[in-house]
Motif scaffolding. Structure first.
Motif, PDB file in Angstrom:
ATOM      1  N   GLY A 344       0.804  -1.379   0.252  1.00  0.00           N
ATOM      2  CA  GLY A 344      -0.005  -0.011  -0.046  1.00  0.00           C
ATOM      3  C   GLY A 344       0.775   1.241  -0.026  1.00  0.00           C
ATOM      4  N   ILE A 345       1.765   1.393   0.677  1.00  0.00           N
ATOM      5  CA  ILE A 345       3.002   2.446   0.791  1.00  0.00           C
ATOM      6  C   ILE A 345       3.409   2.620  -0.470  1.00  0.00           C
ATOM      7  CG2 ILE A 345       4.917   3.311   1.935  1.00  0.00           C
ATOM      8  CD1 ILE A 345       4.081   1.821   4.224  1.00  0.00           C
ATOM      9  N   GLU A 346       3.875   1.245  -1.172  1.00  0.00           N
ATOM     10  CA  GLU A 346       4.855   1.575  -2.352  1.00  0.00           C
ATOM     11  C   GLU A 346       3.589   2.040  -3.687  1.00  0.00           C
ATOM     12  OE1 GLU A 346       7.794  -2.144  -2.130  1.00  0.00           O
ATOM     13  OE2 GLU A 346       5.861  -2.376  -2.981  1.00  0.00           O
ATOM     14  N   ALA A 347       2.343   1.764  -3.396  1.00  0.00           N
ATOM     15  CA  ALA A 347       1.130   2.207  -4.431  1.00  0.00           C
ATOM     16  C   ALA A 347       0.722   3.534  -4.451  1.00  0.00           C
ATOM     17  CB  ALA A 347       0.135   1.066  -4.267  1.00  0.00           C
ATOM     18  N   SER A 348       1.153   4.031  -3.028  1.00  0.00           N
ATOM     19  CA  SER A 348       0.744   5.721  -2.661  1.00  0.00           C
ATOM     20  C   SER A 348       1.326   6.417  -3.663  1.00  0.00           C
ATOM     21  CB  SER A 348       1.161   5.967  -1.239  1.00  0.00           C
ATOM     22  OG  SER A 348       2.322   6.020  -1.149  1.00  0.00           O
ATOM     23  N   GLY A 349       2.543   6.201  -4.021  1.00  0.00           N
ATOM     24  CA  GLY A 349       3.371   7.166  -4.885  1.00  0.00           C
ATOM     25  C   GLY A 349       3.922   8.458  -4.221  1.00  0.00           C
ATOM     26  N   ARG A 350       3.777   8.595  -2.849  1.00  0.00           N
ATOM     27  CA  ARG A 350       4.169   9.697  -1.804  1.00  0.00           C
ATOM     28  C   ARG A 350       5.679   9.520  -1.650  1.00  0.00           C
ATOM     29  NH1 ARG A 350       0.122  12.688   0.739  1.00  0.00           N
ATOM     30  NH2 ARG A 350       1.716  13.560   1.909  1.00  0.00           N
ATOM     31  N   GLU A 351       6.589  10.609  -2.083  1.00  0.00           N
ATOM     32  CA  GLU A 351       7.891  10.310  -1.687  1.00  0.00           C
ATOM     33  C   GLU A 351       8.024  10.163  -0.200  1.00  0.00           C
ATOM     34  OE1 GLU A 351      10.282  13.219  -3.503  1.00  0.00           O
ATOM     35  OE2 GLU A 351       9.617  12.725  -5.719  1.00  0.00           O
ATOM     36  N   ASP A 352       7.378  11.116   0.462  1.00  0.00           N
ATOM     37  CA  ASP A 352       7.618  11.004   1.898  1.00  0.00           C
ATOM     38  C   ASP A 352       7.472   9.847   2.612  1.00  0.00           C
ATOM     39  OD1 ASP A 352       4.897  11.306   1.399  1.00  0.00           O
ATOM     40  OD2 ASP A 352       4.465  13.106   2.789  1.00  0.00           O
ATOM     41  N   ALA A 353       6.270   8.860   2.120  1.00  0.00           N
ATOM     42  CA  ALA A 353       5.860   7.842   2.625  1.00  0.00           C
ATOM     43  C   ALA A 353       7.023   6.921   2.340  1.00  0.00           C
ATOM     44  CB  ALA A 353       4.739   7.337   2.158  1.00  0.00           C
ATOM     45  N   LEU A 399       3.151  -0.461   9.739  1.00  0.00           N
ATOM     46  CA  LEU A 399       1.737  -0.738  10.050  1.00  0.00           C
ATOM     47  C   LEU A 399       0.947   0.624  10.395  1.00  0.00           C
ATOM     48  CD1 LEU A 399       1.807  -4.223  11.622  1.00  0.00           C
ATOM     49  CD2 LEU A 399       0.789  -3.639   9.346  1.00  0.00           C
ATOM     50  N   GLY A 400       1.767   1.308  11.331  1.00  0.00           N
ATOM     51  CA  GLY A 400       1.317   2.605  11.890  1.00  0.00           C
ATOM     52  C   GLY A 400       1.072   3.592  10.668  1.00  0.00           C
ATOM     53  N   LEU A 401       2.179   3.584  10.006  1.00  0.00           N
ATOM     54  CA  LEU A 401       1.984   4.739   8.764  1.00  0.00           C
ATOM     55  C   LEU A 401       1.080   4.289   7.744  1.00  0.00           C
ATOM     56  CD1 LEU A 401       3.347   6.842   6.923  1.00  0.00           C
ATOM     57  CD2 LEU A 401       4.895   5.152   5.878  1.00  0.00           C
ATOM     58  N   PHE A 402       0.828   3.005   7.516  1.00  0.00           N
ATOM     59  CA  PHE A 402      -0.012   2.623   6.626  1.00  0.00           C
ATOM     60  C   PHE A 402      -1.668   2.617   7.175  1.00  0.00           C
ATOM     61  CE2 PHE A 402      -2.820  -0.975   4.813  1.00  0.00           C
ATOM     62  CZ  PHE A 402      -2.719  -0.751   3.456  1.00  0.00           C
ATOM     63  N   LYS A 403      -1.858   2.497   8.410  1.00  0.00           N
ATOM     64  CA  LYS A 403      -3.333   2.528   9.066  1.00  0.00           C
ATOM     65  C   LYS A 403      -3.490   3.824   9.546  1.00  0.00           C
ATOM     66  CE  LYS A 403      -3.429  -2.147  10.496  1.00  0.00           C
ATOM     67  NZ  LYS A 403      -3.320  -3.138  11.866  1.00  0.00           N
ATOM     68  N   TYR A 404      -2.637   4.790   9.814  1.00  0.00           N
ATOM     69  CA  TYR A 404      -2.951   5.995  10.568  1.00  0.00           C
ATOM     70  C   TYR A 404      -2.311   7.174   9.960  1.00  0.00           C
ATOM     71  CZ  TYR A 404      -4.293   2.388  14.064  1.00  0.00           C
ATOM     72  OH  TYR A 404      -4.668   1.234  14.375  1.00  0.00           O
ATOM     73  N   GLY A 405      -1.312   6.914   9.246  1.00  0.00           N
ATOM     74  CA  GLY A 405      -0.541   8.218   8.765  1.00  0.00           C
ATOM     75  C   GLY A 405       0.383   8.613   9.695  1.00  0.00           C
ATOM     76  N   ARG A 406       1.028   9.667   9.243  1.00  0.00           N
ATOM     77  CA  ARG A 406       2.124  10.437  10.034  1.00  0.00           C
ATOM     78  C   ARG A 406       2.490  11.685   9.520  1.00  0.00           C
ATOM     79  NH1 ARG A 406       7.895   7.810  10.870  1.00  0.00           N
ATOM     80  NH2 ARG A 406       6.829   6.171  11.753  1.00  0.00           N
ATOM     81  N   GLY A 407       2.397  12.616  10.362  1.00  0.00           N
ATOM     82  CA  GLY A 407       2.502  14.026  10.090  1.00  0.00           C
ATOM     83  C   GLY A 407       1.390  14.557   8.916  1.00  0.00           C
ATOM     84  N   LYS A 408       1.888  14.939   7.806  1.00  0.00           N
ATOM     85  CA  LYS A 408       0.930  15.176   6.922  1.00  0.00           C
ATOM     86  C   LYS A 408       0.895  14.201   5.957  1.00  0.00           C
ATOM     87  CE  LYS A 408       3.327  19.892   6.236  1.00  0.00           C
ATOM     88  NZ  LYS A 408       3.778  20.986   5.472  1.00  0.00           N
ATOM     89  N   ILE A 409       1.317  12.983   6.042  1.00  0.00           N
ATOM     90  CA  ILE A 409       0.890  11.796   5.471  1.00  0.00           C
ATOM     91  C   ILE A 409      -0.329  11.262   5.841  1.00  0.00           C
ATOM     92  CG2 ILE A 409       1.698   9.474   4.686  1.00  0.00           C
ATOM     93  CD1 ILE A 409       4.455  10.140   5.201  1.00  0.00           C
ATOM     94  N   PRO A 410      -1.405  11.104   4.856  1.00  0.00           N
ATOM     95  CA  PRO A 410      -2.718  10.512   5.482  1.00  0.00           C
ATOM     96  C   PRO A 410      -2.651   9.083   5.763  1.00  0.00           C
ATOM     97  CG  PRO A 410      -2.449  10.706   3.163  1.00  0.00           C
ATOM     98  CD  PRO A 410      -1.374  11.521   3.556  1.00  0.00           C
ATOM     99  N   ALA A 411      -3.705   8.682   6.380  1.00  0.00           N
ATOM    100  CA  ALA A 411      -3.755   7.071   6.338  1.00  0.00           C
ATOM    101  C   ALA A 411      -3.981   6.307   5.229  1.00  0.00           C
ATOM    102  CB  ALA A 411      -4.977   6.668   7.283  1.00  0.00           C
TER     103      ALA A 411
END
Length: 995
Positions: A344-353, A399-411
């Motif tokens: 899911g993180i890879e598929a998000s396309g977000r550089e920060d993630a 898992l935390g990044l994927f489920k809940y996000g972090r900072g400006k990164i959404p869930a």
């Protein structure tokens, strides 16, 4: 560091070892050594919600706290806690129900006990964790538990909310003593209130992880000019100060110490204090340096952090959560969730993630490396509390990044709702691989790269071809770079027939359980065989077989067809036979065409030719296989296989390779050609000797490694401490219980005076070789009939043949030095050498049967053609010693529950009775072998021939049993039809992967 080391909620952060700047490297190595040796005690680190709990005798109410504000207010009551978490669903239920159970449990205590534990007005707060399946974080626990930790309890200043410098250990001990009474008060309550159990880390089976950690640690600190007596803080200072000087050259020397103290103590060291008396530019440099301290720390500590992380992963692999019923199932679930998060993180396309993903994957590497359902292990050392967390930490972050996000990164889970994956494939690739070719590698790589394939298992059979064994195959696979293919694992199989290996893996191999969530398939290509049949037909037949025989498919498993691998070819057909011929003939051009393009020909040839004299024979030692009765007869299993193999050849797969056959008819089938028995025996002997050489060489390397580690430890640690550790290790013993019991029995039944019924006097009283040969044969056959009718005598004596050769090398050296062999067993369960024999002691034995007509075996249990005198001596020995032998055997019997618990905790462990019997028979023959050399001046060649006849007797017994069963199915029912696979000589050579 003088601060209380806590974690979660009100507590704060619990450090890893590398986060304490005052920990010396000597002590750090000591911790790792204690953990590796199973000497480290602590508790399971749990994945719940933190809550501080207490009780006010003055108010008559339980109190809770989550932060300093709660402490200043005197703690929250049940009503206040419900208000704090109101409207938050399962979170509210978890906190309120756990707290209500705690308050209810306290009613079991007297007012005096309450005062001793909590003080008058909630003076002492206890660090606890709420573990509720309804409100899981990462790990799904099976029990609702209010788990009170063993560390982190404190008396707080209610005005400031800060911890007072008061020892609460005595109060906590009283709480622990009272918990049983409190728990009884909750008999019908959902929540358990308990103190986290003290546990000991299981010792590692080898020194590899410890040796690697100590060696790497030594390299890191040596590069910084640091010794063992210096601290992590010294290391950080040595590395970071030059970095500050380079980045901020105007920083005065006298401020470097203050900057490092700022790193070690945080905001307790104020920036203004560091800047005091400096000019404007210098103050600006100090501010910038302070902001970069965290980055400096991360960069410099990374090598040590990685060392401790890798060690933690290894030490926690065998550490199971006590709050999870099925740890293996939970690990699988975690792996699946982490894999989904990564995708899911890879598929998000977000550089920060992706930046965060890259950071944590550097440690985790892949989702399959999540190996335990426990968050970690918490332990005290030198007054401080630390943790090992292994791969839970990076998995938790992802898992935390994927489920809940972090900072400006959404869930990201909400952005990737479509991550639900279809069920994926397990691809089995069975074969001989003697050695692997380009075709093998390309097929394995093809399936590794398929998106619908979750796992690829390469199954290697035990057979050797032109002295190339399984160990050579493994080395060649390593050269090819199989370790870089993240979905691929190489597994050993006991079957020479590749297709049989695939079928049996699904039917009975316990390793299958790890892949129950996948669809089982057999990999194949579109290449046509000589009859024009596509190789892929065998992949289809694998599926068809289980459709036609649903009773053979284990419950909950399913099969399917994999993608068909495209044909890969060249001028030279890609087969292991052609590769072996090319290597033998030094045909460099052909070799190039037969191996992957990126492989150096010379390196491959060196591996194959350099190992021809060292290829592993997979020597004996294990009794039984992965499944079935622990004492299942090998000959019965062989009969079943022969029956299955003879009935239907529809699943067999013809390969292009054929083994040279004898023109003599096979013993089991007069019409079918087979190998010469003499050639077979010579080959087996060569393999056994070669395997023994490998074992001894590996043991020598292992001993050298142990010596190196011991040398390091002796140099680094106080001699007194080392002596105490060595004494403790000696006290624990080096053998299993079964071997220890056997040692006692052998001291009773082997030595003795002339005329007694023990092995040595009975054996040495027989002056003629035919007497002694009959004696030892009847001893083995007689005890076998009495004790182990379900254990294969053929298999047992085959294992003895390997151990005899190992023992011969030790014995020859000892006899050259004119030393006796003791009855003490060494680490391999064989008679030890080089020490004087101990004075024997006798255990109670049965009555010695007098010679005569009644002092003999029943007629049906005598061995045809063997001497009568030796046979009666054997009967007398067995009659006299059976009670002692059986007594120890009975003492080693496990209940079904105990066996299940042992197998869960140590899947590779051996049944104690099985291990005892295996080494009993081995040692009886080895001691007779010793006596033959010692008392009758037999050369080693003569002894080898003498005892070979004992082994031949077992082979004859097996063959006679097989012949007796041919064409005689059990009356009263139809003959059972199992996997009907005919094994052809071509299949036994190896199943080419048809590329």
């Amino acid at each position: 560091m003088s601060k209380l080391l806590l974690e979660g909620g009100l507590g704060g952060h619990m450090p890893h070892l590398y986060e304490n700047p005052y920990l010396t490297f000597k002590n750090l190595k000591d911790v790792l050594t204690k953990a590796s040796e199973g000497q480290l005690e602590g508790t399971e680190k749990t994945d719940g919600q933190n809550l501080y709990i207490s009780y006010s005798v003055k108010d008559g109410k339980a109190k809770a706290a989550r932060n300093k504000g709660n402490i200043k207010d005197g703690g929250m009551t049940a009503k206040g806690l419900a208000k704090k978490f109101g409207g938050r669903g399962n979170l509210e239920l978890a906190f309120t129900e756990a707290f209500n159970s705690f308050e209810k449990a306290i009613q079991a205590l007297t007012d005096e006990e309450k005062l001793e534990i909590f003080g008058k007005d909630a003076d002492i707060f206890y660090n606890a964790e709420i573990q509720d399946p309804r409100n899981a974080n990462v790990i799904n626990y099976d029990f609702k538990t209010l788990n009170i930790h063993r560390v982190g309890h404190a008396k707080f200043d209610k005005e400031t909310g800060k911890v007072e410098n008061v020892d609460t250990a005595e109060n906590a001990a009283k709480l622990e003593n009272a918990l049983e009474k409190m728990q009884d008060h909750l008999e019908h309550d959902d929540f358990r209130v308990q103190m986290n159990a003290i546990r000991r880390l299981e010792a590692l089976s080898t020194d590899d992880a410890l040796s690697t950690a100590l060696s790497n640690l030594e390299s890191v600190i040596s590069s910084a000019g640091i010794s063992d007596d210096q601290t992590i803080g010294d290391y950080l200072t040595a590395k970071i100060v030059p970095m500050i000087k380079e980045d901020f050259p105007s920083t005065p020397e006298d401020r470097m110490e203050l900057l490092m103290n700022r790193l070690f103590h945080g905001t307790d060291i104020k920036v203004k204090e560091i800047q005091s008396g400096l000019d404007k530019e210098q103050k600006k440099s100090i501010s910038a340096a302070v902001k970069k301290l965290g980055d400096y720390f991360k960069e410099v500590i990374a090598p040590i952090e990685d060392i401790i992380h890798d060690f933690s992963v290894e030490i926690l692999k065998a550490f199971h959560s006590k709050f999870v019923l099925d740890n293996e199932k939970e690990v699988k679930r975690l792996q699946k969730e982490v894999a989904a998060a990564i995708k899911g993180i890879e598929a998000s396309g977000r550089e920060d993630a992706m930046k965060i993903l890259t950071k944590h994957l550097a440690k985790l590497k892949k989702a399959e490396n999540v190996s335990t359902a426990a968050e970690g292990f918490v332990f005290d050392f030198d007054g401080k509390t630390y943790k090992f967390t292994g791969n839970f930490a990076p998995a938790n972050q992802l898992l935390g990044l994927f489920k809940y996000g972090r900072g400006k990164i959404p869930a990201l889970s909400k952005l990737n709702e479509a991550i639900e994956e279809e069920k994926k494939l397990l691809v089995l690739l069975p074969g001989g691989y003697k050695p692997p070719t380009k075709g093998h590698y390309e097929m394995i790589k093809y399936y590794n790269d398929q998106p619908n394939v979750e796992k690829v298992l390469v199954l290697i059979g035990p057979g050797e071809r032109d002295n190339i064994g399984r160990d050579v195959s493994m080395k060649v696979f390593n050269l090819y770079g199989l370790a870089d293919l993240d979905k691929v694992s190489v597994e050993e199989t006991e079957y020479n027939s590749p297709m049989r290996a695939a079928y049996e893996f699904l039917i009975s191999d316990p390793r299958r359980g790890e892949y129950k969530d996948l669809i089982f398939s057999v990999g194949a290509s579109d290449k046509l065989d000589k009859k024009g049949v596509p190789d892929f037909e065998r992949a289809k037949k694998f599926v068809e077989y289980y459709k036609n025989n649903p009773d053979k498919l284990p419950e909950g498993f399913e099969t399917g067809e994999p993608p068909c691998c495209p044909t890969v070819g060249g001028e030279v057909p890609l087969s292991a036979t052609n590769l072996r011929k090319a290597i033998t003939n030094d045909d460099t051009e052909s070799i190039k065409q037969l191996i992957p393009d990126h492989i150096d020909v010379e390196e491959l040839v060196n591996i194959v030719k350099g190992n021809v004299e060292e290829s592993s024979s997979m020597t004996g030692g294990d009794v039984g296989g992965h499944s079935g009765d622990a004492f299942k007869r090998d000959e019965d299993e062989e009969l079943e296989k022969q029956k299955r193999l003879s009935e239907d050849g529809e699943h067999s797969h013809e390969t292009e390779e054929k083994e040279t056959e004898s023109t003599e008819p096979s013993e089991t089938d007069p019409k079918k050609p087979g190998k010469s028995k003499e050639v077979e025996e010579q080959t087996i002997r060569k393999l056994v000797r070669r395997g023994l050489m490998i074992i001894m060489e590996n043991k020598t390397k292992e001993n050298k490694l142990r010596e190196l580690v011991n040398k390091i430890i002796k140099e680094k640690y106080n001699n007194k401490v080392l002596k105490e550790q060595e004494e403790e290790e000696m006290a624990k013993g080096t053998h299993s219980t079964a071997i220890n019991y056997l040692n006692k029995v052998l001291k009773s039944i082997i030595p003795g005076k002339s005329g007694g019924s023990q092995l040595e006097p009975e054996y040495t009283d027989l002056d003629r070789p035919e007497y002694r040969q009959s004696f030892i044969k009847h001893v083995i056959q007689g005890l076998y009939d009495e004790l182990a009718p379900k254990m294969s005598l053929s298999g047992l004596l085959a294992r003895f043949e390997t151990r005899r050769q190992q023992f011969s090398q030790k014995e020859e050296l000892a006899l050259q030095e004119a030393e006796d062999l003791t009855l003490k067993l060494d680490d391999d369960g064989l008679p030890a050498v080089g020490e004087e024999e101990e004075e024997s002691f006798s255990m109670p034995t049965g009555e010695v049967t007098e010679k005569g007509e009644e002092g003999d075996f029943p007629e049906e249990r005598t061995l045809r053609g063997e001497n009568t005198i030796g046979r009666k001596a054997a009967y007398r020995f067995i009659k006299g010693q059976l009670d002692a032998i059986v007594g120890a055997l009975n003492d080693l019997e496990e209940t079904p529950e105990e066996r299940e618990e042992r197998e869960q905790q140590e899947p590779d462990s051996q049944d104690p009775q099985e291990e005892y019997l295996d080494y009993l028979f081995t040692n009886l023959i080895l001691h007779a072998y010793r006596l033959e050399n010692k008392h009758f001046n037999s050369s080693f060649e003569e002894s080898e021939k003498f005892f070979k006849d004992v082994i031949d007797r077992a082979d004859q017994e097996r063959e006679e049993a097989e012949e007796a069963m041919v064409g005689h199915p059990e009356e009263g029912g139809e003959e059972e039809v199992d996997i009907e696979l005919e094994t052809t000589p071509e299949e036994e050579e190896e199943l080419e992967l048809a590329l």
